[in-house]
Write an enzyme that holds these catalytic residues in place. Structure first.
Site, mmCIF file in Angstrom:
data_model
loop_
_atom_site.group_PDB
_atom_site.id
_atom_site.type_symbol
_atom_site.label_atom_id
_atom_site.label_comp_id
_atom_site.label_asym_id
_atom_site.label_seq_id
_atom_site.Cartn_x
_atom_site.Cartn_y
_atom_site.Cartn_z
ATOM 1 N N ASP A 79 0.832 -1.206 0.000
ATOM 2 C CA ASP A 79 0.000 0.000 0.000
ATOM 3 C C ASP A 79 0.865 1.254 0.000
ATOM 4 O O ASP A 79 2.047 1.223 0.352
ATOM 5 C CB ASP A 79 -0.965 0.011 1.197
ATOM 6 N N GLU A 143 0.093 -1.330 5.755
ATOM 7 C CA GLU A 143 1.154 -0.813 6.619
ATOM 8 C C GLU A 143 1.001 0.680 6.852
ATOM 9 O O GLU A 143 1.369 1.187 7.913
ATOM 10 C CB GLU A 143 2.525 -1.117 6.004
#
Length: 428
Positions: A79, A143
């Site tokens: 991400d 994350e």
């Protein structure tokens, strides 16, 4: 060894928009499917694990030649933080190559490293090579928020995939830091803990024109101000001590641990490597109260980004309780542990050797990260984490400013350097 894939892999990953707005609506699955496909092309079996719709992770294990050695984890998140295209020189999801640089959101944080991981293991497959230790690859979701759908999910639901792993490497270390004509390579050997706070003040609602000594906004404002201006005391952890000594030796600067602040001031630009991790911190970031200028609200809330050095959580909580006072309550919005790793361990020495083999004359130093990574979650499985995403960078590129910044980019030859260093490290 340089892999001809690495640029293509990194550009392809950047073009897959995996923006994580932090509200649970991220979409990493297309990137996870791409990673799994590229591993499959190399004959590497991968497990794609969806923790929620569109939130996917990939884990694969490459068997080493020496079963007596503990496996090592190499992990990177898929991400990225949001990017506003209007602010950029190129479209943030274009994966464009310009002036020897690969541009796009994730080039540094951290699709470049994801591509390096893929490039190394694909090269092993092509060339019929295997590492001595089992290498577990993990490509994670979420994350950039709480890691709930990524590393947290993996360690709580799929811990068996990491059986035997003792050490791990990931982002935010092993990059060139230029200072005074010298090249430092800080390698992460610790992280401050996360301590995001929610403050709530409750008072007596009323008309804005009347005297009110039970004003929630006033109580909250006072608490926020006290947290923002508090001078946290010095807490010199072993990692930071080693960092200061290493930077001082590399720069030829005298180190006086009895006066750390004066020592760090002599480091010049390199002080940024230690300034933020000498102490706990509390930075207010969000405020919310009221709905009309002449109405005193009953409640007011604030959010504070707190960070805690290793072994200082009890002190942090006691000081926060004292500073907010009796009229304001606080709770954790999100909390994670602080980490410490041994900078004298064989793994750290191997990282240093791999870097110096590619850049002789440089200096490798340990450092503690001000923020946090997925290493916090993997530490719950007893995995010691290091920040090691090697990149050789030119002096005019501000690495730290590229994290979450506009015009994020990475030199193409830095990715090629990283592939060589990772390969050398993982095969020694």
């Amino acid at each position: 060894m340089a892999d001809p894939d690495v640029l293509t892999l990194a550009a392809d990953l950047i073009r897959i928009d995996t923006t994580n707005p932090g509200d649970g609506t991220g979409r990493e699955r297309p990137a996870a499917e791409y990673v799994a496909e590229k591993l499959a092309e190399a004959g590497i079996d991968a497990t794609l694990i969806e923790s929620a719709p569109n939130r996917a992770n990939v884990v694969a294990r490459i068997t080493g030649t020496d079963p007596g050695r503990a496996p090592i984890l190499v992990h990177g998140h898929l991400d990225v933080v949001p990017a506003q295209a209007a602010d950029w020189s190129v479209h943030p999801f274009s994966g464009e190559v310009r002036d020897g640089m690969l541009w796009g959101r994730g080039a540094i944080d951290m699709k470049g490293m994801d591509a390096m991981m893929l490039a190394v293991v694909r090269a092993w497959a092509r060339e019929g090579r295997r590492p001595p230790r089992d290498v577990v690859l993990a490509f994670t979701a979420d994350e950039e928020a709480s890691a709930e759908h990524g590393s947290t999910w993996l360690v709580t639901k799929h811990a068996d995939l990491f059986e035997g792993v003792t050490e791990g490497i990931s982002e935010s270390g092993g990059y060139t830091f230029h200072v005074g004509g010298r090249r430092l390579y800080p390698v992460g050997a610790g992280e401050r803990g996360t301590a995001w706070l929610k403050l709530t003040a409750r008072g007596r609602a009323g008309h804005g024109s009347r005297v009110n000594h039970d004003n929630a906004v006033a109580a909250l404002a006072g608490a926020v101000h006290r947290l923002a201006t508090y001078e946290w005391p010095l807490r010199l952890t072993p990692t930071v001590r080693a960092s200061i000594e290493g930077i001082g030796a590399a720069l030829g600067v005298p180190v006086d641990l009895a006066d750390v602040d004066a020592t760090v001031a002599r480091f010049g630009p390199a002080r940024v490597l230690v300034d933020a991790v000498l102490r706990n911190s509390t930075n207010p970031t969000m405020l919310s109260a009221g709905y009309k200028v002449n109405v005193i609200p009953e409640t007011a809330t604030a959010y504070v980004d707190g960070r805690v050095v290793p072994d200082a959580r009890d002190e942090f909580e006691a000081v926060v309780s004292s500073l907010v006072g009796p009229d304001v309550s606080w709770e954790y919005e999100h909390a994670e542990v602080a980490l410490s790793a041994d900078p004298t361990a064989p793994a750290f020495a191997a990282m240093a050797a791999a870097l110096l083999a590619e850049d002789p004359g440089a200096h490798v130093v340990p450092y503690c990260m001000a923020g946090g990574t997925d290493a916090k979650q993997f530490s719950r499985l007893g995995i010691t984490g290091y920040g090691f995403s090697p990149l050789r960078l030119p002096p005019d590129l501000d690495y730290s400013a590229l994290f979450h910044g506009v015009d994020e980019r990475v030199p193409v030859d830095a990715l090629e350097f990283g592939v060589r260093v990772l390969d050398r490290f993982l095969t020694t």
